[in-house]
Design a protein around this motif. Sequence first.
Motif, PDB file in Angstrom:
ATOM      1  N   VAL A  38       0.913  -1.476   0.005  1.00 39.60           N
ATOM      2  CA  VAL A  38      -0.716  -0.353  -0.250  1.00 39.60           C
ATOM      3  C   VAL A  38       0.886   1.306  -0.305  1.00 39.60           C
ATOM      4  O   VAL A  38       1.891   1.327  -0.017  1.00 39.60           O
ATOM      5  N   ASP A  39      -0.177   2.506  -0.378  1.00 37.85           N
ATOM      6  CA  ASP A  39       1.349   3.777  -0.614  1.00 37.85           C
ATOM      7  C   ASP A  39       1.204   3.942   1.175  1.00 37.85           C
ATOM      8  O   ASP A  39       0.734   3.900   1.592  1.00 37.85           O
ATOM      9  N   LYS A  40       2.752   4.906   0.353  1.00 41.87           N
ATOM     10  CA  LYS A  40       3.356   5.209   2.120  1.00 41.87           C
ATOM     11  C   LYS A  40       2.781   6.787   2.361  1.00 41.87           C
ATOM     12  O   LYS A  40       2.975   7.228   1.054  1.00 41.87           O
ATOM     13  N   PRO A  41       1.907   6.775   3.119  1.00 39.73           N
ATOM     14  CA  PRO A  41       1.556   8.295   3.391  1.00 39.73           C
ATOM     15  C   PRO A  41       2.603   9.365   3.609  1.00 39.73           C
ATOM     16  O   PRO A  41       3.829   8.920   3.984  1.00 39.73           O
ATOM     17  N   LYS A  42       2.243  10.309   2.849  1.00 39.71           N
ATOM     18  CA  LYS A  42       2.933  11.259   2.384  1.00 39.71           C
ATOM     19  C   LYS A  42       4.177  12.300   3.782  1.00 39.71           C
ATOM     20  O   LYS A  42       5.189  12.817   3.843  1.00 39.71           O
ATOM     21  N   SER A  43       3.455  11.584   4.907  1.00 37.96           N
ATOM     22  CA  SER A  43       3.535  12.264   6.479  1.00 37.96           C
ATOM     23  C   SER A  43       4.977  10.934   7.387  1.00 37.96           C
ATOM     24  O   SER A  43       5.236  11.351   7.887  1.00 37.96           O
ATOM     25  N   ALA A  77      -2.191 -13.053   4.795  1.00 40.71           N
ATOM     26  CA  ALA A  77      -1.985 -12.203   4.074  1.00 40.71           C
ATOM     27  C   ALA A  77      -1.218 -11.275   5.111  1.00 40.71           C
ATOM     28  O   ALA A  77      -0.872 -10.962   6.429  1.00 40.71           O
ATOM     29  N   ARG A  78      -0.361 -10.521   4.538  1.00 43.66           N
ATOM     30  CA  ARG A  78       0.268  -9.367   5.210  1.00 43.66           C
ATOM     31  C   ARG A  78       0.211  -8.027   3.690  1.00 43.66           C
ATOM     32  O   ARG A  78      -0.054  -8.110   2.834  1.00 43.66           O
ATOM     33  N   LYS A  79       0.621  -7.115   4.964  1.00 42.37           N
ATOM     34  CA  LYS A  79       0.025  -5.953   3.996  1.00 42.37           C
ATOM     35  C   LYS A  79       2.080  -4.986   4.510  1.00 42.37           C
ATOM     36  O   LYS A  79       1.867  -4.869   5.451  1.00 42.37           O
ATOM     37  N   VAL A  80       2.760  -4.585   3.401  1.00 41.06           N
ATOM     38  CA  VAL A  80       3.595  -3.647   3.517  1.00 41.06           C
ATOM     39  C   VAL A  80       3.794  -2.286   3.028  1.00 41.06           C
ATOM     40  O   VAL A  80       2.631  -1.422   2.190  1.00 41.06           O
ATOM     41  N   TYR A  81       4.346  -1.757   3.736  1.00 41.93           N
ATOM     42  CA  TYR A  81       4.939  -0.275   2.521  1.00 41.93           C
ATOM     43  C   TYR A  81       5.337  -0.223   1.055  1.00 41.93           C
ATOM     44  O   TYR A  81       6.912  -1.641   1.214  1.00 41.93           O
ATOM     45  N   PRO A  82       5.103   0.207   0.262  1.00 40.46           N
ATOM     46  CA  PRO A  82       6.676   0.120  -0.966  1.00 40.46           C
ATOM     47  C   PRO A  82       7.914  -0.263  -0.783  1.00 40.46           C
ATOM     48  O   PRO A  82       8.854   0.579   0.063  1.00 40.46           O
ATOM     49  N   GLY A  83       8.650  -1.534  -0.845  1.00 39.28           N
ATOM     50  CA  GLY A  83      10.498  -1.619  -0.949  1.00 39.28           C
ATOM     51  C   GLY A  83      10.978  -2.125   0.418  1.00 39.28           C
ATOM     52  O   GLY A  83      11.594  -2.167   0.493  1.00 39.28           O
TER      53      GLY A  83
END
Length: 181
Positions: free
Chosen positions: A102-107, A152-158
Amino acid sequence: MTVTAPDSMLPDTWDPVAVITVYGTPAGQGQVSFNGRGRGARHTNEKWLKPWRAAIIQATRDRTGCHGYTDWDGICLTCRVPKPQHGLYANTPVRVELTVTVDKPKSNPKRKRTWPITQSSTDIDHHARACLDSLSKAGVIKDDSQVTELLARKVYPGEHPEALDQPGAVIRLYTLTGALS
Ligand SMILES: [Zn+2]
């Protein structure tokens, strides 16, 4: 007292059959969204879910060559297989390993690893539901009920070995060793 597991209780062993990479904005299924702080305005996320499911279905078909069931008097119009047997891996136990990026928030700090643990990242079981449902729609499995193991897992890009460099998902499909005829 020492308990020894009998042979019949060994863990299942699995054969990898496909790795499906999907790009797009992951959306959960069965998700309740909130519009506006504390307002509790509920709506489904159709707008995101539809293209996300379509992306999973397309990627699955491209990768595995499977196709969806189109009814033609009880058999598939494309391959003439009856509905109860339809699916590239039909009627066999299946294991799914799903990594949603999922997209990593800019904050969030750019160089430091963080985890998608806020509501905007969507509940992990809703991600799984969208994935499994799309797999059966794609025609690679017959029905979600075939899936006997799910990771199932969710991660930020890279930020994980299975993470993509942009939003999307990696779906690893396995069939039970020895179960495919
Ligand atoms: Zn068919």
